[in-house]
Design an enzyme around this catalytic site. Sequence first.
Site, short mmCIF file in Angstrom:
data_model
loop_
_atom_site.label_atom_id
_atom_site.label_comp_id
_atom_site.label_asym_id
_atom_site.label_seq_id
_atom_site.Cartn_x
_atom_site.Cartn_y
_atom_site.Cartn_z
N ASP A 46 -5.03 -6.99 5.85
CA ASP A 46 -6.46 -6.30 5.12
C ASP A 46 -7.59 -7.48 4.86
O ASP A 46 -8.72 -6.99 5.53
CB ASP A 46 -6.12 -5.28 4.16
CG ASP A 46 -7.44 -4.11 3.70
OD1 ASP A 46 -8.09 -4.44 4.60
OD2 ASP A 46 -7.05 -3.59 2.75
N ASP A 52 -3.38 -18.15 0.71
CA ASP A 52 -4.53 -18.88 0.44
C ASP A 52 -5.13 -19.83 1.14
O ASP A 52 -6.29 -19.95 1.48
CB ASP A 52 -4.32 -19.22 -1.23
CG ASP A 52 -3.01 -20.06 -1.14
OD1 ASP A 52 -1.94 -19.79 -0.36
OD2 ASP A 52 -2.64 -20.51 -2.28
N LYS A 69 3.24 -15.58 1.51
CA LYS A 69 3.12 -16.15 0.22
C LYS A 69 4.34 -16.25 -0.28
O LYS A 69 4.83 -15.84 -1.48
CB LYS A 69 2.42 -15.12 -0.94
CG LYS A 69 1.96 -15.95 -2.01
CD LYS A 69 0.71 -16.89 -1.87
CE LYS A 69 0.30 -17.47 -3.35
NZ LYS A 69 -0.41 -18.75 -3.05
N ASP A 123 -10.74 -8.75 7.70
CA ASP A 123 -12.13 -8.51 7.18
C ASP A 123 -12.87 -9.91 7.29
O ASP A 123 -13.90 -10.18 7.64
CB ASP A 123 -12.10 -8.00 6.05
CG ASP A 123 -12.42 -6.48 5.84
OD1 ASP A 123 -12.17 -5.89 6.88
OD2 ASP A 123 -13.10 -5.75 4.96
N TYR A 144 0.76 -1.25 0.02
CA TYR A 144 0.00 0.03 0.01
C TYR A 144 0.80 1.35 -0.01
O TYR A 144 0.46 2.41 -0.14
CB TYR A 144 -0.77 -0.17 1.07
CG TYR A 144 -1.93 -0.95 1.22
CD1 TYR A 144 -2.10 -1.72 -0.05
CD2 TYR A 144 -2.87 -1.28 2.39
CE1 TYR A 144 -3.31 -2.75 0.23
CE2 TYR A 144 -3.84 -2.23 2.28
CZ TYR A 144 -4.00 -3.04 1.05
OH TYR A 144 -4.88 -3.80 1.10
#
Length: 357
Positions: free
Chosen positions: A247, A223, A191, A251, A140
């Site tokens: 993020d 994943d 990852k 959620d 980000y």
Amino acid sequence: MKNIYLLPGDGIGQEIMAEAVKVLDWMQSRGLVSLRMSEGLIGGTAYDRTGTPLPEATVSAAKSADAVLLGAVGGTQWEALDYSVRPERGLLGIRKALDLYCNLRPAQVFPQLANASTLKPEVVSGIDIMVVRELSSGIYFGEPRGVETLPDGRQKGLNSLVYYTDEIQRVARRAFEIARKRQKRLCSVDKANVLECTELWRKTVIAMAPDYPDVALSHMYVDNAAMQLIRNPRQFDVILTTNMFGDILSDEASMLTGSIGMLPSASLGDQSALYEPIHGSAPDIAGQGVANPLAMILSVAMMFRYTLDQPALAERIERAVHLVLDAGVRTADIWEPGMTKVGTAAMGDAVVAALTA
Ligand code: NAD
């Protein structure tokens, strides 16, 4: 005396902040804490009054405060604004200015609300997960970034995933320490099979593990973590991950609980801390007095735990919320037949009344 800086922001932010202040006023009136509270502007409201979603005065007051309490930012009336002055830039900006690198998002299922989840109660009951998300670096913020038009007319969009070892270490240290105070299980999510940057993340976290021999460290690809959160969420205690993965996963974890109006968060730096509910400004219900203030009030509880170092008062607030739910008091978002439906202010009053209990 601790300085608490209030940033109600936009939409329901104003309404829920008023209820958080009731709790703080109650604590003050009983002599349990000594707080100096002041209020400032952020988000769309700040843009309307000052032309920027993050005025300099807000940044300097936030920097000198012991903790910042934030409602929410955003709203449809600001959606056409240039990206650089959107309300959400105010939020990203203050996190960066305060160097809030560690975001804590608890996902806990309140037994009284187990039916609110879209998953089966037997899968979600007893969930108590803390997601520790790196907040001030990663994709980000990484450079280079942007969209450029190439000579052949195609456009190219680019963002960069960048982490330095010290950035990984400081958030990992927090995660290890939090795990130590909980069930002592830390799962680092990356990852590393595809992204070199997160291979560095994994190696850096592994190198720190000997300092925390009492914490069981495991690793999971993002994943798989997304799947496991749905399949068997109780396997998780503390999840540590990067900014973007955090993020998304936080959620997902919060939705296991089924009630966005119930979930607090903390964003910690070495000098500053900011506490806010995870939900947004809920423009669809703003101004109606029906928003659930419990996420905001539980954010105050986190402030008592992590900044004011008063875990007993944090527990007192959390217990008051449980008592109110036990009594069947519900705002519209968590209401079920047979329960007493109340508005924002009445819910705040009920929590304050339960503090005395
Ligand atoms: P939202 O969280 O504001 O709302 C999603 C849904 O949940 C809405 O139906 C809303 O009514 C409901 N809801 C949220 N909080 C609630 C509460 N306390 N009580 C009862 N119901 C509640 O997300 P959105 O609709 O995607 O975004 C609205 C605005 O908020 C956008 O401008 C977005 O950019 C902004 N936003 C801000 C933050 C933040 O300030 N941290 C976070 C997310 C979104």
